[in-house]
Design a protein around this motif. Sequence first.
Motif, PDB file in Angstrom:
ATOM      1  N   GLN A  51       1.127  -1.017   0.127  1.00 54.13           N
ATOM      2  CA  GLN A  51      -0.615   0.364   0.401  1.00 54.13           C
ATOM      3  C   GLN A  51       0.896   1.325  -0.211  1.00 54.13           C
ATOM      4  O   GLN A  51       1.727   1.190   0.533  1.00 54.13           O
ATOM      5  CB  GLN A  51      -0.828   0.369   1.195  1.00 54.13           C
ATOM      6  CG  GLN A  51      -2.095  -1.136   0.980  1.00 54.13           C
ATOM      7  CD  GLN A  51      -2.663  -1.153   2.996  1.00 54.13           C
ATOM      8  OE1 GLN A  51      -1.723  -1.349   3.431  1.00 54.13           O
ATOM      9  NE2 GLN A  51      -3.802  -0.462   2.810  1.00 54.13           N
ATOM     10  N   GLN A  53       0.407   5.658  -0.299  1.00 49.03           N
ATOM     11  CA  GLN A  53      -0.392   6.465  -0.016  1.00 49.03           C
ATOM     12  C   GLN A  53       0.525   7.946  -0.492  1.00 49.03           C
ATOM     13  O   GLN A  53       1.942   8.118   0.046  1.00 49.03           O
ATOM     14  CB  GLN A  53      -0.513   6.254   1.582  1.00 49.03           C
ATOM     15  CG  GLN A  53      -1.683   7.750   2.004  1.00 49.03           C
ATOM     16  CD  GLN A  53      -1.993   7.693   3.071  1.00 49.03           C
ATOM     17  OE1 GLN A  53      -2.769   7.181   3.604  1.00 49.03           O
ATOM     18  NE2 GLN A  53      -2.088   8.941   4.094  1.00 49.03           N
ATOM     19  N   GLN A  82      -2.805  -1.604  -3.299  1.00 51.04           N
ATOM     20  CA  GLN A  82      -3.420  -0.281  -2.936  1.00 51.04           C
ATOM     21  C   GLN A  82      -2.399   1.184  -3.532  1.00 51.04           C
ATOM     22  O   GLN A  82      -1.694   1.303  -2.746  1.00 51.04           O
ATOM     23  CB  GLN A  82      -3.954  -0.535  -2.133  1.00 51.04           C
ATOM     24  CG  GLN A  82      -5.244   0.986  -1.717  1.00 51.04           C
ATOM     25  CD  GLN A  82      -5.819   0.306  -0.358  1.00 51.04           C
ATOM     26  OE1 GLN A  82      -4.719   1.035   0.820  1.00 51.04           O
ATOM     27  NE2 GLN A  82      -7.152   0.530  -0.145  1.00 51.04           N
ATOM     28  N   ARG A  84      -3.307   5.499  -3.116  1.00 53.33           N
ATOM     29  CA  ARG A  84      -4.559   6.222  -2.021  1.00 53.33           C
ATOM     30  C   ARG A  84      -2.919   7.645  -3.051  1.00 53.33           C
ATOM     31  O   ARG A  84      -2.040   8.073  -2.437  1.00 53.33           O
ATOM     32  CB  ARG A  84      -4.573   6.378  -1.020  1.00 53.33           C
ATOM     33  CG  ARG A  84      -4.984   5.134  -0.226  1.00 53.33           C
ATOM     34  CD  ARG A  84      -5.810   4.852   1.093  1.00 53.33           C
ATOM     35  NE  ARG A  84      -6.302   5.680   1.486  1.00 53.33           N
ATOM     36  CZ  ARG A  84      -6.377   6.867   2.421  1.00 53.33           C
ATOM     37  NH1 ARG A  84      -5.864   6.424   3.389  1.00 53.33           N
ATOM     38  NH2 ARG A  84      -7.721   7.103   2.520  1.00 53.33           N
ATOM     39  N   ASP A 103      -4.428   2.297 -12.299  1.00 55.75           N
ATOM     40  CA  ASP A 103      -6.106   1.721 -11.278  1.00 55.75           C
ATOM     41  C   ASP A 103      -5.554   0.639 -12.179  1.00 55.75           C
ATOM     42  O   ASP A 103      -5.897  -0.547 -11.529  1.00 55.75           O
ATOM     43  CB  ASP A 103      -7.093   2.243 -11.718  1.00 55.75           C
ATOM     44  CG  ASP A 103      -8.045   1.691 -10.552  1.00 55.75           C
ATOM     45  OD1 ASP A 103      -7.963   1.770  -9.587  1.00 55.75           O
ATOM     46  OD2 ASP A 103      -8.652   1.420 -11.636  1.00 55.75           O
ATOM     47  N   LYS A 107      -5.377  -3.075 -10.204  1.00 54.16           N
ATOM     48  CA  LYS A 107      -6.538  -4.509 -10.218  1.00 54.16           C
ATOM     49  C   LYS A 107      -6.516  -5.729 -11.148  1.00 54.16           C
ATOM     50  O   LYS A 107      -7.020  -6.406 -10.427  1.00 54.16           O
ATOM     51  CB  LYS A 107      -7.719  -3.772 -11.218  1.00 54.16           C
ATOM     52  CG  LYS A 107      -8.243  -2.129 -10.136  1.00 54.16           C
ATOM     53  CD  LYS A 107      -9.886  -1.427 -10.001  1.00 54.16           C
ATOM     54  CE  LYS A 107     -10.081  -0.873  -9.172  1.00 54.16           C
ATOM     55  NZ  LYS A 107     -11.173  -0.537  -9.947  1.00 54.16           N
ATOM     56  N   HIS A 122      -6.745 -10.160  -1.810  1.00 49.24           N
ATOM     57  CA  HIS A 122      -6.947  -9.278  -1.592  1.00 49.24           C
ATOM     58  C   HIS A 122      -7.994  -8.767  -2.498  1.00 49.24           C
ATOM     59  O   HIS A 122      -8.606  -9.433  -3.119  1.00 49.24           O
ATOM     60  CB  HIS A 122      -5.471  -7.831  -2.202  1.00 49.24           C
ATOM     61  CG  HIS A 122      -4.551  -7.725  -1.886  1.00 49.24           C
ATOM     62  ND1 HIS A 122      -3.890  -7.337   0.168  1.00 49.24           N
ATOM     63  CD2 HIS A 122      -3.508  -8.099  -2.489  1.00 49.24           C
ATOM     64  CE1 HIS A 122      -2.929  -8.079  -0.116  1.00 49.24           C
ATOM     65  NE2 HIS A 122      -2.464  -8.603  -1.473  1.00 49.24           N
ATOM     66  N   ASP A 123      -9.573  -8.003  -1.206  1.00 48.68           N
ATOM     67  CA  ASP A 123     -10.508  -8.004  -1.699  1.00 48.68           C
ATOM     68  C   ASP A 123     -10.553  -6.580  -2.978  1.00 48.68           C
ATOM     69  O   ASP A 123      -9.805  -5.675  -3.106  1.00 48.68           O
ATOM     70  CB  ASP A 123     -11.194  -6.024  -0.624  1.00 48.68           C
ATOM     71  CG  ASP A 123     -12.399  -6.520  -1.265  1.00 48.68           C
ATOM     72  OD1 ASP A 123     -12.915  -6.824  -2.637  1.00 48.68           O
ATOM     73  OD2 ASP A 123     -13.411  -6.246  -0.228  1.00 48.68           O
ATOM     74  N   LYS A 125     -12.583  -4.787  -4.741  1.00 47.14           N
ATOM     75  CA  LYS A 125     -13.306  -3.293  -4.744  1.00 47.14           C
ATOM     76  C   LYS A 125     -12.259  -2.623  -4.112  1.00 47.14           C
ATOM     77  O   LYS A 125     -12.377  -1.422  -3.616  1.00 47.14           O
ATOM     78  CB  LYS A 125     -14.490  -3.613  -3.431  1.00 47.14           C
ATOM     79  CG  LYS A 125     -15.615  -4.516  -4.056  1.00 47.14           C
ATOM     80  CD  LYS A 125     -16.594  -4.879  -3.069  1.00 47.14           C
ATOM     81  CE  LYS A 125     -17.609  -6.014  -3.910  1.00 47.14           C
ATOM     82  NZ  LYS A 125     -18.597  -6.196  -2.729  1.00 47.14           N
ATOM     83  N   GLU A 126     -11.717  -2.472  -2.635  1.00 49.01           N
ATOM     84  CA  GLU A 126     -10.049  -2.695  -2.098  1.00 49.01           C
ATOM     85  C   GLU A 126      -9.017  -1.840  -3.395  1.00 49.01           C
ATOM     86  O   GLU A 126      -8.269  -0.468  -2.883  1.00 49.01           O
ATOM     87  CB  GLU A 126     -10.181  -2.504  -1.574  1.00 49.01           C
ATOM     88  CG  GLU A 126     -11.421  -2.443   0.118  1.00 49.01           C
ATOM     89  CD  GLU A 126     -10.496  -2.958   1.273  1.00 49.01           C
ATOM     90  OE1 GLU A 126     -10.240  -3.054   1.417  1.00 49.01           O
ATOM     91  OE2 GLU A 126     -12.157  -3.182   2.172  1.00 49.01           O
ATOM     92  N   SER A 130      -7.471   5.324  -5.382  1.00 53.24           N
ATOM     93  CA  SER A 130      -8.559   5.906  -5.301  1.00 53.24           C
ATOM     94  C   SER A 130      -7.900   6.890  -4.508  1.00 53.24           C
ATOM     95  O   SER A 130      -6.472   7.318  -4.439  1.00 53.24           O
ATOM     96  CB  SER A 130      -9.718   6.010  -4.214  1.00 53.24           C
ATOM     97  OG  SER A 130      -8.235   5.555  -3.134  1.00 53.24           O
TER      98      SER A 130
END
Length: 132
Positions: A51, A53, A82, A84, A103, A107, A122-123, A125-126, A130
């Motif tokens: 992740q 950010q 992910q 952010r 993205d 995905k 990993h989900d 949807k998350e 984003s």
Amino acid sequence: IKAGRGMEIGLDKWVAAFPQLRFLSVPGKVMEFTTPSHLEPGGRLIPRIEQLQLTPPVGVVKNFSTPRKISRCATSLPSLWQIRVHKLYREYEDIRADCQDADTLVKKRVREQNNAAGQVIHDPKEAGVSFF
């Protein structure tokens, strides 16, 4: 690890210094000091960041001087699922386009990893990019 002010080293340096790191929150300015070629797949270092950010720097938010920084980092970080990005970066059309490319890549990676494992790692949807 959250990189604070005065930590003007690139993402590639954070990854090299902390190879087991899974979450990294850095000011977007760090992207200016990042050399994505140092993160290229196939190197000895296998980064584990899952992740990422990008927070706004203190002061004025600026566009990245080198295009495609986010999608190039997404390509170079094989565990990344992910990203952010602070909403202030949304005003730059090329950053929005870069985020869309990243993205799609992230995905797709999550779908492939989930399929290979036969379970949800990993989900979906998350997963992806984003704005927060």
